[in-house]
Scaffold this motif. Structure first.
Motif, PDB file in Angstrom:
ATOM      1  N   LEU A 288     -22.084 103.597 -41.992  1.00  0.00           N
ATOM      2  CA  LEU A 288     -20.804 103.004 -42.395  1.00  0.00           C
ATOM      3  C   LEU A 288     -20.677 103.126 -43.905  1.00  0.00           C
ATOM      4  N   ASP A 289     -19.735 103.949 -44.339  1.00  0.00           N
ATOM      5  CA  ASP A 289     -19.561 104.190 -45.776  1.00  0.00           C
ATOM      6  C   ASP A 289     -20.893 104.533 -46.442  1.00  0.00           C
ATOM      7  N   GLY A 290     -21.685 105.372 -45.765  1.00  0.00           N
ATOM      8  CA  GLY A 290     -22.950 105.836 -46.317  1.00  0.00           C
ATOM      9  C   GLY A 290     -24.132 104.925 -46.060  1.00  0.00           C
ATOM     10  N   GLN A 291     -23.909 103.735 -45.500  1.00  0.00           N
ATOM     11  CA  GLN A 291     -24.978 102.769 -45.260  1.00  0.00           C
ATOM     12  C   GLN A 291     -25.419 102.808 -43.800  1.00  0.00           C
ATOM     13  N   LEU A 292     -26.717 103.098 -43.568  1.00  0.00           N
ATOM     14  CA  LEU A 292     -27.264 103.040 -42.215  1.00  0.00           C
ATOM     15  C   LEU A 292     -27.203 101.603 -41.715  1.00  0.00           C
ATOM     16  N   THR A 293     -26.649 101.396 -40.535  1.00  0.00           N
ATOM     17  CA  THR A 293     -26.411 100.048 -40.006  1.00  0.00           C
ATOM     18  C   THR A 293     -26.798  99.990 -38.532  1.00  0.00           C
ATOM     19  N   LEU A 294     -27.468  98.894 -38.128  1.00  0.00           N
ATOM     20  CA  LEU A 294     -27.803  98.693 -36.721  1.00  0.00           C
ATOM     21  C   LEU A 294     -26.680  97.899 -36.048  1.00  0.00           C
ATOM     22  N   VAL A 295     -26.274  98.361 -34.882  1.00  0.00           N
ATOM     23  CA  VAL A 295     -25.181  97.741 -34.129  1.00  0.00           C
ATOM     24  C   VAL A 295     -25.741  97.323 -32.775  1.00  0.00           C
ATOM     25  N   GLY A 334     -33.689 105.606 -27.831  1.00  0.00           N
ATOM     26  CA  GLY A 334     -34.323 105.320 -26.550  1.00  0.00           C
ATOM     27  C   GLY A 334     -35.408 104.275 -26.702  1.00  0.00           C
ATOM     28  N   SER A 335     -35.891 104.118 -27.941  1.00  0.00           N
ATOM     29  CA  SER A 335     -36.939 103.116 -28.198  1.00  0.00           C
ATOM     30  C   SER A 335     -36.593 102.267 -29.419  1.00  0.00           C
ATOM     31  N   LEU A 336     -35.312 102.127 -29.705  1.00  0.00           N
ATOM     32  CA  LEU A 336     -34.887 101.453 -30.933  1.00  0.00           C
ATOM     33  C   LEU A 336     -34.608  99.975 -30.701  1.00  0.00           C
ATOM     34  N   GLY A 337     -34.825  99.197 -31.762  1.00  0.00           N
ATOM     35  CA  GLY A 337     -34.531  97.777 -31.701  1.00  0.00           C
ATOM     36  C   GLY A 337     -34.361  97.212 -33.092  1.00  0.00           C
ATOM     37  N   ALA A 338     -33.900  95.956 -33.165  1.00  0.00           N
ATOM     38  CA  ALA A 338     -33.657  95.313 -34.455  1.00  0.00           C
ATOM     39  C   ALA A 338     -34.662  94.207 -34.754  1.00  0.00           C
ATOM     40  N   VAL A 339     -35.637  94.010 -33.875  1.00  0.00           N
ATOM     41  CA  VAL A 339     -36.623  92.948 -34.083  1.00  0.00           C
ATOM     42  C   VAL A 339     -37.402  93.218 -35.363  1.00  0.00           C
ATOM     43  N   GLY A 340     -37.362  92.251 -36.265  1.00  0.00           N
ATOM     44  CA  GLY A 340     -38.121  92.352 -37.500  1.00  0.00           C
ATOM     45  C   GLY A 340     -37.519  93.267 -38.543  1.00  0.00           C
ATOM     46  N   VAL A 341     -36.393  93.901 -38.264  1.00  0.00           N
ATOM     47  CA  VAL A 341     -35.769  94.814 -39.232  1.00  0.00           C
ATOM     48  C   VAL A 341     -35.006  94.003 -40.270  1.00  0.00           C
ATOM     49  N   LEU A 344     -32.250  96.990 -43.156  1.00  0.00           N
ATOM     50  CA  LEU A 344     -30.946  97.534 -42.795  1.00  0.00           C
ATOM     51  C   LEU A 344     -30.029  96.412 -42.331  1.00  0.00           C
ATOM     52  N   PRO A 345     -28.730  96.499 -42.646  1.00  0.00           N
ATOM     53  CA  PRO A 345     -27.797  95.488 -42.132  1.00  0.00           C
ATOM     54  C   PRO A 345     -27.690  95.574 -40.610  1.00  0.00           C
ATOM     55  N   VAL A 346     -27.480  94.412 -39.988  1.00  0.00           N
ATOM     56  CA  VAL A 346     -27.345  94.321 -38.533  1.00  0.00           C
ATOM     57  C   VAL A 346     -26.032  93.611 -38.204  1.00  0.00           C
ATOM     58  N   ILE A 347     -25.222  94.248 -37.362  1.00  0.00           N
ATOM     59  CA  ILE A 347     -24.000  93.624 -36.861  1.00  0.00           C
ATOM     60  C   ILE A 347     -24.115  93.550 -35.349  1.00  0.00           C
ATOM     61  N   ALA A 348     -23.755  92.408 -34.765  1.00  0.00           N
ATOM     62  CA  ALA A 348     -23.996  92.198 -33.338  1.00  0.00           C
ATOM     63  C   ALA A 348     -22.782  91.598 -32.649  1.00  0.00           C
ATOM     64  N   ASP A 349     -22.668  91.910 -31.360  1.00  0.00           N
ATOM     65  CA  ASP A 349     -21.595  91.377 -30.532  1.00  0.00           C
ATOM     66  C   ASP A 349     -21.952  89.962 -30.062  1.00  0.00           C
ATOM     67  N   ILE A 378     -34.326  88.362 -34.760  1.00  0.00           N
ATOM     68  CA  ILE A 378     -33.442  89.384 -35.328  1.00  0.00           C
ATOM     69  C   ILE A 378     -32.582  88.761 -36.429  1.00  0.00           C
ATOM     70  N   THR A 379     -32.498  89.431 -37.544  1.00  0.00           N
ATOM     71  CA  THR A 379     -31.671  88.973 -38.663  1.00  0.00           C
ATOM     72  C   THR A 379     -30.293  89.612 -38.549  1.00  0.00           C
ATOM     73  N   VAL A 380     -29.354  88.875 -37.973  1.00  0.00           N
ATOM     74  CA  VAL A 380     -27.987  89.377 -37.794  1.00  0.00           C
ATOM     75  C   VAL A 380     -27.157  88.985 -39.005  1.00  0.00           C
ATOM     76  N   GLY A 381     -26.597  89.989 -39.676  1.00  0.00           N
ATOM     77  CA  GLY A 381     -25.784  89.704 -40.862  1.00  0.00           C
ATOM     78  C   GLY A 381     -24.325  89.437 -40.561  1.00  0.00           C
ATOM     79  N   GLN A 382     -23.843  89.954 -39.430  1.00  0.00           N
ATOM     80  CA  GLN A 382     -22.428  89.773 -39.077  1.00  0.00           C
ATOM     81  C   GLN A 382     -22.279  89.770 -37.570  1.00  0.00           C
ATOM     82  N   TRP A 383     -21.481  88.819 -37.080  1.00  0.00           N
ATOM     83  CA  TRP A 383     -21.119  88.763 -35.663  1.00  0.00           C
ATOM     84  C   TRP A 383     -19.662  89.207 -35.519  1.00  0.00           C
ATOM     85  N   ALA A 384     -19.403  90.065 -34.564  1.00  0.00           N
ATOM     86  CA  ALA A 384     -18.025  90.548 -34.358  1.00  0.00           C
ATOM     87  C   ALA A 384     -17.872  91.036 -32.930  1.00  0.00           C
TER      88      ALA A 384
END
Length: 576
Positions: A288-295, A334-341, A344-349, A378-384
Motif C-alpha cells: 500500500l503506497d510502497g508499504q508492505l502490509t498484512l491484511v 500458504g504458511s503466512l501469519g501475523a502472530v508476533g509480527v 509490518l502494519p496489520v489491518i484486520a476485518d 497479533i498486533t492489529v493497527g487498524q480494524w476495517a
C-alpha cells in the motif's frame, strides 16, 4: 425522413463478435459500427436516440436549477498533479505531449477542471452553484466490451455542485438523486439506487444507479425484505454470532506449532488438520503506497480489495510479489501469519476481532499454529470492514438473507467533500468575511451506456423495443405495395399528416416486399407502425401496430393522425 434515403444498414444475421443483446442489436439494426476496440461510430438512428436521451436528462437537470457549461476534453497535467490523480489514474488515462513538450491528458472526468473554473467564485452569496455538461470522456479501458456498455470514448453528463457547508451538499445531492430517478424513469431504465464506494473520486457517500441485467458487470447485494442495496465493493452483511464455548474449547495458553506439509490453501488446512475455514485466519500481503502490509480476514471470507483501498486511503495498491513476501516474513504464501509480527502494519476485518482458538500460518514453510488469540497474539493497527458480502448472509439492517443481482451501472453520484477545493485552493468569502472552502459534489450519467441499458431491458427475439420517449422515430408508415400508385399516394398523405400532427415519423417507401419492411421496423424498434395497403384502403382504414405488444387495430384513415398522436403521448406519459 424516408427509409429509402436514410442510412440504416440492417444485417440479416447476428454479428459473430457481439454477445450482449444491446451490442448484437445495435449492430444488426444499423445503429453503430466499430472503428476499433472501444470506439464506435454512431449512425443516423443512434444519433437520434442519443439526442433524445440527452434531451430528457437536460430537462431534469434544468429542473433542479443546474446550469449547462462545456469544458475542454484536453487538459494540462498541472490540475491533475495538484489533486494527486495524475499518478492515481494510472494506465486508464490517455496522456500525450504537445509540440512544446508540455504534458497533457485526455479528460476521463472533469473534477479538477471544474474546480479550477470555480476559483472565480468569490463570495458565499454566489453559492450554491450546480454546473453540468455533456462532454466526451476518454478512458483507456483494458478490456472494452459489449458494444456501448464499456468503451474507451463516450459521452457523459457530468455535473458538479458547490455549497457552503455539508448541509448544502446534502441538499444538492438529494436534488441530483431525484433528478436521476426521474431521468431513468423517463428513459425506461428500472434503475436501483445502491450504496457504493467513492473509489478514486475521494469524499464520503456515493450512490450508484444500477439497471438489473444478466449482462451487467456489477454485482448488487440487496435485501428483498427491507430494501438494503449496495454494490459488491461497498456491501456488508451481519455476522453470524460466534459460540464462545467453541472458541474456549479451541483456545491454548500460547500458539502451538504443528507441521502441515504440502498445505497451501484454506481447504487443504481445513480438510487435513481439523481447522474449519471459519476458524482460520487468512493472511494476505499487500503493498500500500510502497508499504508492505498484512491484511487479515477469516478463512471462509474473501477480501474485497476496494474496501482495503477505501479503509487505508492508499493511492497505489497491489498484492505483494512472492520474493517480497519471503524476504519480509521468511515463508511463502500458504504458511503466512501475523502472530508476533511487529515490523509490518496489520489491518484486520472485524470478523476476527476478539476470536480465540484460531489457526494461521507460522511464517515457516509447511508449518502452522493453532490456539491463536487475536487480541493476545497479533498486533492489529487498524480494524476495517474488508470482506466481500455474499448471497444468503444476513442483511445488516433486518437480518433476512441477502441476494446477489447482476446489473449495469447507469449513473453515479458522489459527495466529494473538500478534496478538489483543497487541491485547487478554492475558497470564497464567508458570512463573517473569513475564507471558506466550498464543499463539492460530482454526478455522472453515461449517455451511450444508458442507450445500451435501455435495449438490455427492452428487446425481444425480433429486435429492439424502444420506449417511445427515446425511439429514433415514434412511428413508421409502411407502404405495403410501393409499386401501386394509389397505395403509395395514400402512404404519402398519411405520412405528411402525421408530421403535421407532431408525430416523429419515418416512411418506409422502399420498393421491397412488405414482409421485409415489417421485419426491419421490428428490428429497429420503432414503437408504432402504420401500415397502408390495398385491402385497408378499400375499407378506408390503416393498420396501427404496437411494437411492444404486437396488437394491431384497424383505424379509419381520417382518424390516423390524431389516434397515433394520442397513442404516442400516452406511451410517453406512461413512462414518466
Amino acid at each position: 425522413m424516408r427509409w429509402s434515403t436514410m442510412h440504416i444498414p440492417t444485417l440479416r444475421e447476428d454479428p459473430a463478435e457481439a454477445g450482449a443483446p444491446s451490442h448484437r442489436l445495435l449492430l444488426r439494426a444499423g445503429y453503430i459500427r466499430q472503428l476499433m476496440a472501444g470506439h464506435y461510430s454512431l449512425l443516423p438512428l443512434a444519433v437520434r436516440v442519443r439526442l433524445k436521451v440527452i434531451g430528457i436528462i437536460r430537462e431534469e437537470m434544468n429542473a433542479i436549477g443546474a446550469q449547462e457549461i462545456l469544458m475542454p476534453v484536453m487538459h494540462p497535467a498541472d490540475p491533475w498533479l495538484r489533486s494527486g490523480r495524475w499518478e492515481l489514474m494510472g494506465e486508464a488515462m490517455f496522456r500525450l505531449r504537445d509540440r512544446k513538450g508540455a504534458d497533457l491528458a485526455l479528460g476521463m472526468t472533469h473534477e479538477e477542471i471544474v474546480a479550477t473554473l470555480a476559483t472565480e467564485l468569490t463570495s458565499y452569496r454566489e453559492l450554491p452553484q450546480m454546473w453540468y455538461q455533456f462532454q466526451t470522456k476518454l478512458r483507456d479501458e483494458a478490456r472494452p466490451k459489449a458494444g456501448l456498455m464499456r468503451t474507451r470514448e463516450f459521452t457523459m453528463k457530468d455535473s458538479y455542485s458547490f455549497d457552503l457547508d455539508a448541509a448544502g451538499l446534502d441538499t444538492s445531492f438529494d436534488l441530483h438523486h431525484k433528478a436521476y430517478t426521474r431521468s431513468f424513469e423517463r428513459l425506461g431504465i428500472p434503475a436501483i439506487p445502491v450504496e457504493a464506494s467513492n473509489g478514486t473520486m475521494g469524499g464520503s457517500d456515493s450512490t450508484e444507479f444500477v439497471c438489473p441485467s444478466e449482462t451487467g458487470e456489477d454485482d448488487i447485494i440487496r435485501c428483498p425484505d427491507c430494501g438494503y442495496a449496495a454494490n459488491r465493493e461497498k456491501a456488508t452483511s451481519a455476522l453470524t454470532p460466534v459460540d464462545p464455548a467453541l472458541d474456549a474449547a479451541a483456545a491454548r495458553p500460547a500458539p502451538q506449532r504443528f507441521d502441515t506439509p504440502g498445505v497451501r490453501t484454506i481447504d487443504d488446512l481445513a480438510s487435513g488438520h481439523d481447522a474449519p475455514a471459519d476458524r482460520q485466519l487468512k493472511t494476505l500481503v499487500y503493498v500500500l503506497d510502497g508499504q508492505l502490509t498484512l491484511v487479515l480476514v477469516r478463512g471462509d471470507h474473501a477480501l474485497q480489495e476496494q474496501k482495503l483501498i477505501d479503509a487505508t486511503g492508499a493511492a497505489t495498491v497491489r498484492p505483494a510479489a512472492a520474493d517480497e513476501i519471503v524476504a519480509a516474513l521468511g515463508a511463502a504464501p500458504g504458511s503466512l501469519g501475523a502472530v508476533g509480527v511487529t515490523a509490518l502494519p496489520v489491518i484486520a476485518d472485524p470478523a476476527v476481532r476478539g476470536r480465540s482458538g484460531m489457526v494461521t500460518g507460522a511464517n515457516t514453510d509447511d508449518v502452522h499454529v493453532r490456539g491463536v488469540d487475536v487480541a493476545r497474539d497479533i498486533t492489529v493497527g487498524q480494524w476495517a470492514d474488508l470482506r466481500t458480502a455474499e448471497a444468503g448472509e444476513p442483511c445488516i439492517r433486518c437480518g433476512q438473507p441477502l441476494e446477489v443481482v447482476k446489473g449495469i451501472e447507469v449513473g453515479h453520484i458522489f459527495k466529494l467533500g473538500y478534496k478538489f477545493a483543497d487541491a485547487m485552493d478554492l475558497s470564497v468569502s464567508g458570512p463573517d468575511g473569513k475564507p471558506v472552502k466550498p464543499i463539492m459534489g460530482s454526478y455522472g450519467i453515461g449517455v451511450e451506456r444508458a442507450m445500451a441499458a435501455i435495449i438490455e431491458v427492452h428487446h425481444d427475439d425480433r429486435g429492439i423495443v424502444w420506449p417511445a420517449a427515446v425511439a429514433p422515430f415514434e412511428a413508421v408508415v409502411v407502404v405495403a405495395q410501393q409499386d401501386d400508385a394509389g397505395v403509395a399516394e395514400a402512404g404519402e398523405q398519411v405520412y405528411r399528416r402525421l408530421l403535421d400532427a407532431g408525430v416523429d415519423t419515418i416512411i418506409d417507401d422502399r420498393p421491397v416486399r412488405a414482409g421485409v419492411k415489417f421485419s426491419d421496423a421490428e428490428l429497429v424498434g420503432i414503437p408504432f407502425r402504420v401500415t397502408i395497403g390495398k385491402r385497408g384502403l378499400a375499407a378506408g382504414t390503416a393498420e396501427l401496430t404496437d411494437r411492444a405488444t404486437g396488437e394491431t387495430v384497424a383505424v379509419p384513415l381520417d382518424d390516423v393522425p390524431e389516434r397515433v398522436r394520442k397513442t404516442v403521448a400516452h406511451a410517453i406519459s406512461g413512462q414518466s
